[in-house]
Design a protein around this motif. Structure first.
Motif, PDB file in Angstrom:
ATOM      1  N   ALA A  11       0.835  -1.210   0.000  1.00 40.37           N
ATOM      2  CA  ALA A  11       0.000   0.000   0.000  1.00 40.37           C
ATOM      3  C   ALA A  11       0.869   1.258   0.000  1.00 40.37           C
ATOM      4  N   LYS A  12       1.913   1.259   0.830  1.00 40.92           N
ATOM      5  CA  LYS A  12       2.758   2.459   0.916  1.00 40.92           C
ATOM      6  C   LYS A  12       3.523   2.665  -0.393  1.00 40.92           C
ATOM      7  N   ASP A  13       4.031   1.585  -0.995  1.00 40.01           N
ATOM      8  CA  ASP A  13       4.735   1.724  -2.278  1.00 40.01           C
ATOM      9  C   ASP A  13       3.772   2.223  -3.352  1.00 40.01           C
ATOM     10  N   PHE A  14       2.543   1.728  -3.317  1.00 41.18           N
ATOM     11  CA  PHE A  14       1.517   2.151  -4.287  1.00 41.18           C
ATOM     12  C   PHE A  14       1.243   3.648  -4.122  1.00 41.18           C
ATOM     13  N   MET A  15       1.074   4.083  -2.855  1.00 41.65           N
ATOM     14  CA  MET A  15       0.831   5.522  -2.609  1.00 41.65           C
ATOM     15  C   MET A  15       1.994   6.345  -3.153  1.00 41.65           C
ATOM     16  N   ALA A  16       3.216   5.870  -2.922  1.00 37.62           N
ATOM     17  CA  ALA A  16       4.393   6.609  -3.387  1.00 37.62           C
ATOM     18  C   ALA A  16       4.407   6.675  -4.917  1.00 37.62           C
ATOM     19  N   ARG A  17       4.101   5.542  -5.572  1.00 37.44           N
ATOM     20  CA  ARG A  17       4.130   5.519  -7.052  1.00 37.44           C
ATOM     21  C   ARG A  17       3.108   6.478  -7.645  1.00 37.44           C
TER      22      ARG A  17
ATOM     23  N   VAL B  93       0.190   9.765  -3.789  1.00 40.70           N
ATOM     24  CA  VAL B  93      -0.856   9.967  -2.779  1.00 40.70           C
ATOM     25  C   VAL B  93      -0.197  10.425  -1.470  1.00 40.70           C
ATOM     26  N   PRO B  94      -0.629  11.575  -0.918  1.00 39.04           N
ATOM     27  CA  PRO B  94       0.032  12.092   0.294  1.00 39.04           C
ATOM     28  C   PRO B  94      -0.113  11.139   1.482  1.00 39.04           C
ATOM     29  N   THR B  95       1.023  10.797   2.077  1.00 41.32           N
ATOM     30  CA  THR B  95       1.016   9.872   3.200  1.00 41.32           C
ATOM     31  C   THR B  95       2.253  10.135   4.059  1.00 41.32           C
ATOM     32  N   ALA B  96       2.360   9.436   5.180  1.00 43.33           N
ATOM     33  CA  ALA B  96       3.523   9.628   6.053  1.00 43.33           C
ATOM     34  C   ALA B  96       4.773   9.063   5.378  1.00 43.33           C
ATOM     35  N   LYS B  97       5.918   9.705   5.638  1.00 41.03           N
ATOM     36  CA  LYS B  97       7.212   9.188   5.165  1.00 41.03           C
ATOM     37  C   LYS B  97       7.403   7.793   5.766  1.00 41.03           C
ATOM     38  N   PHE B  98       7.985   6.878   4.988  1.00 40.53           N
ATOM     39  CA  PHE B  98       8.069   5.488   5.479  1.00 40.53           C
ATOM     40  C   PHE B  98       9.279   4.771   4.919  1.00 40.53           C
ATOM     41  N   THR B  99       9.580   3.648   5.514  1.00 37.39           N
ATOM     42  CA  THR B  99      10.569   2.739   4.942  1.00 37.39           C
ATOM     43  C   THR B  99      10.145   1.310   5.285  1.00 37.39           C
ATOM     44  N   THR B 100      10.520   0.363   4.436  1.00 34.72           N
ATOM     45  CA  THR B 100      10.170  -1.044   4.683  1.00 34.72           C
ATOM     46  C   THR B 100      11.451  -1.825   4.935  1.00 34.72           C
TER      47      THR B 100
ATOM     48  N   MET C 131      -6.072  11.831  -3.680  1.00 37.63           N
ATOM     49  CA  MET C 131      -6.058  10.424  -3.230  1.00 37.63           C
ATOM     50  C   MET C 131      -6.968   9.523  -4.065  1.00 37.63           C
ATOM     51  N   ILE C 132      -8.241   9.918  -4.191  1.00 42.26           N
ATOM     52  CA  ILE C 132      -9.197   8.959  -4.770  1.00 42.26           C
ATOM     53  C   ILE C 132      -8.937   8.752  -6.262  1.00 42.26           C
ATOM     54  N   ARG C 133      -8.854   9.858  -7.006  1.00 42.02           N
ATOM     55  CA  ARG C 133      -8.630   9.693  -8.451  1.00 42.02           C
ATOM     56  C   ARG C 133      -7.275   9.037  -8.733  1.00 42.02           C
ATOM     57  N   PRO C 134      -6.183   9.513  -8.087  1.00 48.39           N
ATOM     58  CA  PRO C 134      -4.898   8.831  -8.340  1.00 48.39           C
ATOM     59  C   PRO C 134      -4.933   7.342  -7.970  1.00 48.39           C
ATOM     60  N   THR C 135      -5.682   6.997  -6.933  1.00 56.82           N
ATOM     61  CA  THR C 135      -5.731   5.577  -6.536  1.00 56.82           C
ATOM     62  C   THR C 135      -6.476   4.746  -7.582  1.00 56.82           C
ATOM     63  N   LEU C 136      -7.663   5.209  -7.982  1.00 55.49           N
ATOM     64  CA  LEU C 136      -8.440   4.417  -8.948  1.00 55.49           C
ATOM     65  C   LEU C 136      -7.712   4.333 -10.290  1.00 55.49           C
ATOM     66  N   HIS C 137      -7.107   5.450 -10.730  1.00 57.70           N
ATOM     67  CA  HIS C 137      -6.345   5.409 -11.988  1.00 57.70           C
ATOM     68  C   HIS C 137      -5.097   4.556 -11.833  1.00 57.70           C
ATOM     69  N   GLY C 138      -4.469   4.650 -10.655  1.00 57.31           N
ATOM     70  CA  GLY C 138      -3.267   3.853 -10.386  1.00 57.31           C
ATOM     71  C   GLY C 138      -3.573   2.370 -10.489  1.00 57.31           C
ATOM     72  N   CYS C 139      -4.707   1.965  -9.960  1.00 63.78           N
ATOM     73  CA  CYS C 139      -5.098   0.546 -10.046  1.00 63.78           C
ATOM     74  C   CYS C 139      -5.228   0.144 -11.513  1.00 63.78           C
ATOM     75  N   ILE C 140      -5.877   0.986 -12.319  1.00 64.54           N
ATOM     76  CA  ILE C 140      -6.064   0.649 -13.743  1.00 64.54           C
ATOM     77  C   ILE C 140      -4.700   0.545 -14.420  1.00 64.54           C
ATOM     78  N   ARG C 141      -3.824   1.538 -14.139  1.00 73.02           N
ATOM     79  CA  ARG C 141      -2.507   1.533 -14.802  1.00 73.02           C
ATOM     80  C   ARG C 141      -1.679   0.332 -14.411  1.00 73.02           C
TER      81      ARG C 141
ATOM     82  N   PRO D 144      -4.783  16.815   4.279  1.00 68.70           N
ATOM     83  CA  PRO D 144      -5.146  15.410   4.504  1.00 68.70           C
ATOM     84  C   PRO D 144      -4.046  14.453   4.048  1.00 68.70           C
ATOM     85  N   LYS D 145      -3.754  13.468   4.878  1.00 68.92           N
ATOM     86  CA  LYS D 145      -2.782  12.427   4.500  1.00 68.92           C
ATOM     87  C   LYS D 145      -3.446  11.069   4.709  1.00 68.92           C
ATOM     88  N   LEU D 146      -3.023  10.121   3.881  1.00 74.78           N
ATOM     89  CA  LEU D 146      -3.645   8.799   3.940  1.00 74.78           C
ATOM     90  C   LEU D 146      -2.888   7.908   4.923  1.00 74.78           C
ATOM     91  N   LEU D 147      -3.603   7.422   5.939  1.00 75.90           N
ATOM     92  CA  LEU D 147      -3.005   6.469   6.873  1.00 75.90           C
ATOM     93  C   LEU D 147      -2.998   5.084   6.258  1.00 75.90           C
TER      94      LEU D 147
END
Ligand code: AMP
Ligand code: GLY
Length: 420
Positions: free
Chosen positions: A106-112, A115-122, A253-263, A283-286
């Protein structure tokens, strides 16, 4: 039409209750259901992770529409299995369900998709996660940091650590807490501050239709104290998000997510649930959830005026964009009544009394069964969700709380500050 709902909690009771009001539904089944769901649906035994048995059941019983409540069946591909047999089912496929099932995915998807979210590392091991912490990217030893297990962990996989020492402790204990498989990867996140809001929508792959914004109260104790639970109560109220905030969430968030899924080669069809933090930077996505929330759904569906079957058909046919979904004006509230010992060690088997005294108020059953004498008894941690609508939030809350006083069972716990 024959409808099958999968799940056995308060969320599924609310979904079944909504389907039961649809004139198009002739037979309604729920796997497994509970004693409250049995008032409106035929409960059938089936494990949510036995997707082949569920598909067999749907084929044999001429089920025209299946609605999946929880994430377990989605993450293992129930939708792909049903669709391969030509069965109509609401929910995302296995790939899209990874948006909830894997926090690192999910976090990698948001980054790609920006989508605004907290800075992260895996990190792939606890030792590497500790090295990441010490690298300074997450502040100094006094900075708060959030530690998350990658996999599904039934709400136990997130620790908001106050400082580095606590975070190191959480990293070391994560595998014990949630199991080695769920903790195979560990995500570290910058700690964000702000108001939390949940925004759910119906999605047909391209278009979406928003539900009223909701707020969940996750801690067991009043004033947000004590351990986390599955949710002790929710409200829906328009004031949770301003029109500007809503537009920002749609655009970033919403449009980039739905389009991201299609892409990325998979469409998102089903219920998308955004867990949001309203920070000073916007707003940031948890997190994403790929299903209805529990107990958010109870408060949402009591306001739905459009036939849920029509919405499901529109999601399946890709015509959600032309569906005019109507919601009851005003607000709603759901107060969860939990059993003694919840969330650590819920006691079961306590007789519930007063259910017949609540009048028109919806009391959704989350963890109930019937004893031999025909009494409703507690059978889980969250037992009931007392849910009311109102012209405003104060009215919804006062109606829900006045119904709460009519219900009792030994050890009953609830929060008196839902919606405050
Ligand atoms: P999640 O399952 O990712 O939603 O996390 C569960 C809860 O942990 C959220 O509802 C928040 O209260 C909290 N949380 C998760 N991530 C963060 C973060 N980056 N900063 C602050 N709180 C967080
Ligand atoms: N109430 C939170 C959830 O369903 O994830």
């Amino acid at each position: 039409m024959n409808v099958l709902v999968i799940g056995s909690g308060g969320r599924e009771h609310a979904i079944c209750r909504t389907f039961s009001k649809s004139p198009g539904v002739t037979r309604l089944f729920c796997a497994n259901g509970n004693a409250g769901i049995a008032q409106v649906a035929e409960c059938v035994p089936a494990r949510p992770d036995d997707i082949y048995a569920l598909a067999d059941f749907a084929s044999k019983n001429a089920i025209d529409l299946t609605f999946v409540g929880g994430e377990t069946s989605l993450a293992i591909g129930i939708v792909d299995e049903f669709e391969s047999r030509g069965l109509r089912i609401i929910g995302p496929g296995k790939e899209a369900a990874q948006l909830e099932a894997s926090k690192s995915f999910a976090k990698d998807f948001m980054a790609r998709h920006g989508v605004p979210t907290a800075k992260f590392t895996t990190s792939h091991s606890p030792a590497f996660a500790i090295l990441e912490l010490e690298s300074g990217d997450f502040g100094d030893e006094n900075s708060p940091v959030v530690v998350k297990a990658d996999g599904l962990a039934a709400g136990k996989g997130v620790v908001v650590a106050k400082n580095r020492a606590e975070a190191v402790g959480a990293i070391k204990e994560m595998a014990d807490l949630v199991g080695t498989a769920a903790a195979e990867k560990i995500v570290l996140e910058e700690c964000m501050f702000g108001r939390e809001v949940s925004l759910l929508m119906f999605a047909d792959g391209e278009d979406f239709a928003l539900m009223p914004p909701t707020r969940d109260h996750k801690r067991i104790g009043e004033g947000d104290t004590g351990p986390n639970t599955g949710g002790m109560g929710t409200i829906t109220d328009a004031s949770l998000l301003t029109a500007d905030e809503l537009q920002t969430i749609i655009d970033t968030m919403i449009r980039p997510t739905l389009h991201g899924c299609i892409r990325e080669g998979f469409r998102f069809r089903g219920i998308m649930f955004l867990g949001l933090m309203m920070t000073a930077q916007g707003p940031k996505l948890l997190e994403y959830n790929v299903r209805f929330g529990d107990p958010e759904t109870q408060a949402i569906l009591v306001r739905l005026e459009t036939d849920l079957v029509d919405i499901c058909e529109a999601m399946l046919d890709g015509t959600l964009g032309s569906e005019d979904i109507k919601w009851r004006q005003g607000s709603s509230a759901c107060v969860v009544l939990a059993s003694d010992g919840y969330p650590q060690k819920p006691r079961t088997g306590d007789i519930i009394s007063g259910l017949e005294n609540v009048g028109e108020i919806e009391v959704f059953h989350a963890g109930t069964s019937k004893d031999e004498a025909g009494n409703y008894v507690t059978s889980g941690g969250r037992v009931l969700g007392v849910t009311a609508t109102g012209d405003d939030l104060a009215e919804a809350l006062s109606t829900a709380y006045s119904a709460v006083t009519k219900i009792s069972f030994d050890g009953m716990q609830y929060r008196r500050d839902i919606g405050k």
